[in-house]
Design a protein around this motif. Structure first.
Motif, PDB file in Angstrom:
ATOM      1  N   SER A 182      33.818  54.142  39.282  1.00  0.00           N
ATOM      2  CA  SER A 182      32.812  53.751  40.266  1.00  0.00           C
ATOM      3  C   SER A 182      33.444  53.048  41.466  1.00  0.00           C
ATOM      4  N   THR A 187      30.528  57.929  42.237  1.00  0.00           N
ATOM      5  CA  THR A 187      29.209  57.339  42.013  1.00  0.00           C
ATOM      6  C   THR A 187      28.121  58.406  41.886  1.00  0.00           C
ATOM      7  N   GLY A 188      28.527  59.624  41.562  1.00  0.00           N
ATOM      8  CA  GLY A 188      27.565  60.707  41.400  1.00  0.00           C
ATOM      9  C   GLY A 188      27.193  61.420  42.679  1.00  0.00           C
ATOM     10  N   ALA A 245      25.123  56.008  38.344  1.00  0.00           N
ATOM     11  CA  ALA A 245      25.437  56.992  39.385  1.00  0.00           C
ATOM     12  C   ALA A 245      24.517  56.752  40.584  1.00  0.00           C
ATOM     13  N   VAL A 455      28.797  61.147  37.249  1.00  0.00           N
ATOM     14  CA  VAL A 455      30.060  60.576  37.729  1.00  0.00           C
ATOM     15  C   VAL A 455      31.230  61.502  37.383  1.00  0.00           C
TER      16      VAL A 455
END
Length: 530
Positions: A182, A187-188, A245, A455
Motif C-alpha cells: 500500500s 492501492t487497487g 484498496a 491490490v
C-alpha cells in the motif's frame, strides 16, 4: 482434522414440467423417493395448502453436453411443456403448469405457506430422469418455488485482542502483510470490486469512515437501486474493501430481485452474466447466500456455475463467505436448544461451488501496530456462531483440491478454501449510522480477500503479470510448493462439526494470507506459464 458428524451425500435426481389438466393426478409410485433432510424439514415447518391446481412451475435440467437438447425439446413438446436453453450451455429450464408436471412425473406438487407468510409450490418427491431422456439429461433440480436466503447480521462488540478498539485500515493491512504494498502505491487503482447485496448503505457513513482514517472519499456505483435501508452488512463490506484498496472502484449490485418468485438460481446466473458484461475482470464478493446445499441438487445451481465460469474467462475472481453457523448452515439458525444432527451439518450452497473461493473465519491477535501474532478458528459457542465449513453433498472434489486433506471424503468438494479475520471481538472498525463500531462474521472475511486481490491485481499488472481470475488452482498450487510461504496455517480451534489442524482443514481451509509473499508466488507462476 476430526469430523464430529459425517455429511451424507444427496443423490441428484430428476424432475420436469407440464400444463394444467382437469384430470386427477395419478397415485404416487413407490419409485418416486421422498426427499428427506432439511428439505423435508422446510416443508414440515410450513402449512400444507393442498394441491397446486394452477400456475406455472419450473426447474433446471442439466445436460450431458453443450449441444442442442433435441430429445428434451421433443419430450417436453409431447407433454405440453416449454424449454429455455441458451446455445452452448449444459443446462436448460423446463416449465409448465403445475398439474401437468405432477401428471408427467407421477409426483405431487402442493402449495405451502412458510413461517414468514411466503406462499410457494413444492414437491416432496424427487423423480428420476425419464427413461426417454437418459441419453441427454444428466439430472434435474428440485420442484421448489422458494429459495431460503441469508444475509449475515454482523455482531457489534468491543474488541479484545486487537489494539485501540478494533483494527484501523493500516492495522488490517499490516496484519496480512499488505501495508508495504500500500505504501508503495498499490492501492487497487485500475481495479473494480463488486459487492452483491441484499441490503443498502448510507453514503454519509462511507464519507465519515474515509475522513476518519485519512482515505479518499468514494461513491459506489449502484446497480439496480438500493436493495433496502442501510444495514451493517453492505456498509461493512464497502468499508473493508476501501480500507485495503482505497483506489479501487466499488460497485454494489442489488441481488434482492433474485429472491422474488421462483427460479432464483436462473436469476442469479443472469445477474452474474450482466455484471460480467458491464464490469469484465472485476473481483466479486458475496456475503449473502441462497440456502444450504442439502436443499438442492447440483442441477439447481448449474446456471450459477456457468455464469461464474464465463466470468473467470474474462478475468474475474469470486469470493464467497463460508457462513457464520459454525458448520451447521442447514440448521438455519433456529432451535439452537436442540443438539445438532446430521441434517444440520452443511454448507452455504453458493459458497460450496468449485467456481468460487470460499472464505472461512478466524480469531486474530496482533501487536499494537497490527502486526500478526496468531490466529485460530473462529467459534463463539455462546453466540452459536463460527466459521462455516465441511464437505459438499453436491459437487465432486476439483482436481486442484485432490492433494489436500486425505482424511476427508476424497470424492467431494471441501469448504472453505482460505480464511481471514471474522471474530467480532478481534475485527476491523467500521462506521454505521455515524457510530464507530466493530463488526465480524465471514461476511467480513470475503471482502477482506476481495480488497487484497484488488491490490495484488494492480501489482501483477505493473510487473508484467496478469489479473488473477480463477484463484483456486493457484492457491492450492502455492500451498503445495511455492518459493515463499504464502499462508499462515491455522491449527487451533474448530467449529461445531470439524477441528482446525495442520495443513488444510474444513474450518479455515489453507489458512490466512501473507499477501506480500502470495503475490510474489503468483507472479512467478504467471511468468513460468506465459
Amino acid at each position: 482434522m476430526r469430523a464430529r458428524y459425517r455429511v451424507q451425500a444427496l443423490i441428484a435426481a430428476a424432475v420436469v414440467l407440464v400444463p394444467v389438466s382437469d384430470t386427477p393426478s395419478p397415485s404416487i409410485s413407490d419409485s418416486r423417493a421422498v426427499i428427506d433432510g432439511p428439505y423435508a424439514s422446510l416443508l414440515a415447518a410450513s402449512a400444507d395448502l393442498g394441491a397446486a391446481h394452477s400456475g406455472a412451475v419450473q426447474l433446471t435440467v442439466t445436460l450431458r453436453d453443450h449441444s442442442r437438447p433435441t430429445e428434451l425439446i421433443s419430450w417436453t413438446d409431447r407433454h405440453h411443456l416449454s424449454v429455455r436453453w441458451l446455445p452452448d450451455h449444459p443446462w436448460a429450464i423446463v416449465e409448465g403448469a403445475s398439474r401437468r408436471v405432477a401428471d408427467a412425473f407421477d409426483v405431487t406438487i402442493n402449495e405451502y405457506r412458510g413461517r414468514r407468510g411466503q406462499v410457494f409450490y413444492a414437491s416432496p418427491h424427487q423423480p428420476p430422469v425419464p427413461s426417454a431422456l437418459h441419453g441427454q439429461v444428466a439430472g434435474i433440480g428440485r420442484i421448489l418455488g422458494y429459495t431460503p436466503h441469508r444475509e449475515s447480521r454482523p455482531t457489534i462488540v468491543a474488541p479484545l485482542e486487537v489494539p485501540d478498539r478494533g483494527l484501523t485500515p493500516d492495522a488490517l493491512r499490516t496484519a496480512y502483510n499488505a501495508n508495504r504494498l500500500s505504501t508503495a502505491g498499490y492501492t487497487g487503482k485500475g481495479t473494480t470490486v463488486v459487492i452483491f447485496a441484499f441490503s443498502g448503505y448510507d453514503q454519509a457513513d462511507l464519507d465519515t469512515f474515509s475522513t476518519r482514517y485519512g482515505l479518499p472519499r468514494f461513491t459506489p456505483v449502484l446497480v439496480g437501486g438500493q436493495p433496502s435501508e442501510p444495514q451493517a452488512e453492505t456498509t461493512m463490506d464497502l468499508q473493508l474493501v476501501h480500507a485495503i484498496a482505497p483506489d479501487a472502484q466499488k460497485v454494489v449490485v442489488n441481488a434482492r430481485p433474485t429472491l422474488e418468485g421462483d427460479g432464483a438460481f436462473e436469476k442469479i446466473g443472469q445477474l452474474l452474466a450482466a455484471t460480467d458484461r458491464r464490469f469484465p475482470g472485476a473481483i466479486w464478493s458475496f456475503s449473502i447466500g441462497w440456502g444450504c446445499d442439502k436443499l438442492y441438487t447440483a442441477a439447481d445451481l448449474a446456471p450459477v456455475r456457468s455464469a461464474l465460469a464465463a466470468a473467470h474467462a474474462n478475468g474475474t475472481t469470486s469470493f464467497s463467505a463460508s457462513g457464520d453457523l459454525a458448520g451447521l448452515e442447514c440448521k438455519g439458525g433456529q432451535d439452537w436448544s436442540s443438539p445438532p444432527s446430521i441434517d444440520d451439518t452443511g454448507l452455504d450452497a453458493v459458497s460450496s461451488l468449485p467456481e468460487t473461493t470460499s472464505v472461512g473465519g478466524t480469531t486474530l491477535s496482533t501487536t499494537a501496530d497490527g502486526s500478526w501474532l496468531a490466529e485460530q478458528a473462529w467459534f463463539h459457542i455462546p453466540l452459536s456462531q463460527g466459521s462455516g465449513g465441511g464437505t459438499s453433498v453436491l459437487f465432486d472434489r476439483p482436481e486442484w483440491q485432490r492433494a489436500v486433506a486425505p482424511g476427508a471424503d476424497p470424492g467431494r468438494r471441501m469448504v472453505p478454501d482460505v480464511a481471514a479475520v471474522a471474530d467480532p471481538f478481534t475485527s476491523a472498525r467500521i462506521v454505521l449510522h455515524q457510530r464507530n463500531l466493530v463488526a465480524g462474521g465471514t461476511s467480513q472475511s470475503a471482502p477482506v480477500w476481495a480488497g487484497l486481490t484488488a491490490v495484488m491485481n494492480q501489482y501483477l499488472l505493473a510487473h508484467g503479470g496478469r489479473v488473477i481470475a480463477d484463484i483456486n488452482p493457484l492457491l492450492y498450487r502455492i500451498a503445495a510448493d511455492a518459493a515463499l510461504p504464502a499462508f499462515r496455517d491455522v491449527i487451533l480451534g474448530g467449529n461445531a462439526a470439524y477441528d482446525a489442524g495442520p495443513g488444510y482443514d474444513l474450518v479455515t481451509g489453507l489458512g490466512t494470507p501473507d499477501v506480500e509473499n502470495l503475490v510474489q508466488d503468483i507472479l512467478l507462476i504467471q511468468k513460468l506459464t506465459q
